[in-house]
Design a protein around this motif. Structure first.
Motif, PDB file in Angstrom:
ATOM      1  N   SER A  25      24.544  19.303  48.782  1.00  0.00           N
ATOM      2  CA  SER A  25      24.547  19.747  49.892  1.00  0.00           C
ATOM      3  C   SER A  25      24.100  21.459  50.221  1.00  0.00           C
ATOM      4  N   LYS A  27      22.743  24.521  53.285  1.00  0.00           N
ATOM      5  CA  LYS A  27      23.090  25.192  54.960  1.00  0.00           C
ATOM      6  C   LYS A  27      21.975  25.899  55.382  1.00  0.00           C
ATOM      7  N   ILE A  29      20.251  28.824  57.250  1.00  0.00           N
ATOM      8  CA  ILE A  29      19.807  30.104  57.837  1.00  0.00           C
ATOM      9  C   ILE A  29      19.676  30.480  58.761  1.00  0.00           C
ATOM     10  N   THR A  34      19.370  28.876  66.497  1.00  0.00           N
ATOM     11  CA  THR A  34      20.324  27.388  66.183  1.00  0.00           C
ATOM     12  C   THR A  34      19.672  27.263  65.091  1.00  0.00           C
ATOM     13  N   THR A  35      20.865  26.995  64.497  1.00  0.00           N
ATOM     14  CA  THR A  35      20.552  26.099  62.631  1.00  0.00           C
ATOM     15  C   THR A  35      20.456  24.153  63.190  1.00  0.00           C
ATOM     16  N   GLU A  36      20.854  24.006  64.347  1.00  0.00           N
ATOM     17  CA  GLU A  36      21.042  22.486  64.875  1.00  0.00           C
ATOM     18  C   GLU A  36      20.121  21.983  64.711  1.00  0.00           C
ATOM     19  N   THR A  51      20.317  18.440  60.423  1.00  0.00           N
ATOM     20  CA  THR A  51      21.397  19.504  59.983  1.00  0.00           C
ATOM     21  C   THR A  51      22.501  19.591  61.757  1.00  0.00           C
ATOM     22  N   ASN A  52      23.881  20.130  61.169  1.00  0.00           N
ATOM     23  CA  ASN A  52      24.427  19.629  62.206  1.00  0.00           C
ATOM     24  C   ASN A  52      24.740  21.001  62.907  1.00  0.00           C
ATOM     25  N   GLN A  53      26.038  21.234  63.669  1.00  0.00           N
ATOM     26  CA  GLN A  53      25.522  22.866  64.460  1.00  0.00           C
ATOM     27  C   GLN A  53      26.481  24.125  63.916  1.00  0.00           C
ATOM     28  N   GLU A  54      26.737  23.958  62.618  1.00  0.00           N
ATOM     29  CA  GLU A  54      26.629  24.487  61.762  1.00  0.00           C
ATOM     30  C   GLU A  54      26.172  25.185  60.565  1.00  0.00           C
ATOM     31  N   GLY A  55      24.472  24.529  60.410  1.00  0.00           N
ATOM     32  CA  GLY A  55      23.047  24.265  59.888  1.00  0.00           C
ATOM     33  C   GLY A  55      23.885  23.138  58.576  1.00  0.00           C
ATOM     34  N   ALA A  56      24.936  22.783  58.435  1.00  0.00           N
ATOM     35  CA  ALA A  56      25.585  22.142  57.304  1.00  0.00           C
ATOM     36  C   ALA A  56      24.287  21.109  57.049  1.00  0.00           C
TER      37      ALA A  56
END
Length: 240
Positions: A25, A27, A29, A34-36, A51-56
């Motif tokens: 897992s 993330k 940054i 944007t990280t999406e 990655t999702n909207q939060e970059g995860a």
């Protein structure tokens, strides 16, 4: 089962034991971007994620696997997974926004749109500086007998405003001259003391030939004239 097949089977089994896969897992940054939808590819096992909207993100990986992070607006990044990464609850991957060089764009290079063409001001109208505009207003009027020019002439206001125009023109010349030559040119070549350099500038703009060369941006001619005028200036301040 042949001996060669058995050897390959045991070798692959050893790899699975030594290099166990784990759901990693992390993330992404990125500062100011944007990280999406950042694409992550594990080139070792050919798996991918995004990655999702939060970059995860989450992806299967083993020690030594190479993860490639890519996106249209970001610089591609490559990360090799270590034992420490697998033990982390969440790994952080920092990426940078990509810089796309743009060709030089000249805006309105041949534009014919002007205030005159749009009818905002009459064709060929003289353009005044602030000081010149005040003189124009003081010396013109309306009606059969304009009183403003007469009253301004009597009070001396017109003369004062004309002096402001002269001072304004000299100030523009001084601004144009400022920074044209390094200070050592004045102090070393022309032998003007440092504390007199600014005064020498005022001395220069009183010379009509120098002013014409300065307005024409003829640096060679201005330099030649400055050498001659420096002799007169040094005599004025009593410096041989």
């Amino acid at each position: 089962m042949t001996l060669r097949t058995l050897f390959i089977f045991l070798f692959l089994l050893c790899i699975q034991v030594v290099l166990p896969q784990k759901l990693l897992s992390g993330k992404v940054i990125v500062e100011g971007a944007t990280t999406e939808n950042v694409n992550i590819t594990n080139v070792a096992n050919n798996t991918s994620a995004s990655t999702n909207q939060e970059g995860a993100f989450s992806i299967l990986a083993s020690i030594g696997d190479a993860l490639v992070f890519s996106a249209v607006n970001l610089e591609t990044k490559r990360k090799v997974i270590t034992a420490e990464d697998l033990n982390e609850a969440l790994i952080i991957v920092k990426m940078s926004a990509s810089i796309i060089p743009l060709k030089e764009v000249k805006v309105n290079e041949n534009s014919t749109i002007t205030a005159e063409n749009l009818g905002i001001i009459p064709q060929g109208q003289k353009k005044y500086t602030p000081a010149e505009r005040r003189v124009h207003e003081a010396t013109t009027g309306s009606g059969l007998v304009p009183l403003n020019p007469i009253l301004n002439a009597i009070s001396g206001r017109t003369t004062m405003l004309k002096k402001e125009v002269v001072a304004e023109k000299k100030e523009r010349l001084l601004l144009r001259l400022d920074g044209w030559f390094e200070e050592k040119f004045y102090t070393k070549s022309l032998k003007i003391p440092q504390e007199y350099v600014k005064g020498f500038h005022y001395f220069l703009i009183e010379d009509n030939d120098f002013v014409r060369a300065l307005k024409a941006k003829n640096k060679t001619l201005t330099k030649f004239l400055m050498s001659k005028l420096a002799l007169n200036y040094r005599e004025t301040i009593s410096i041989p």
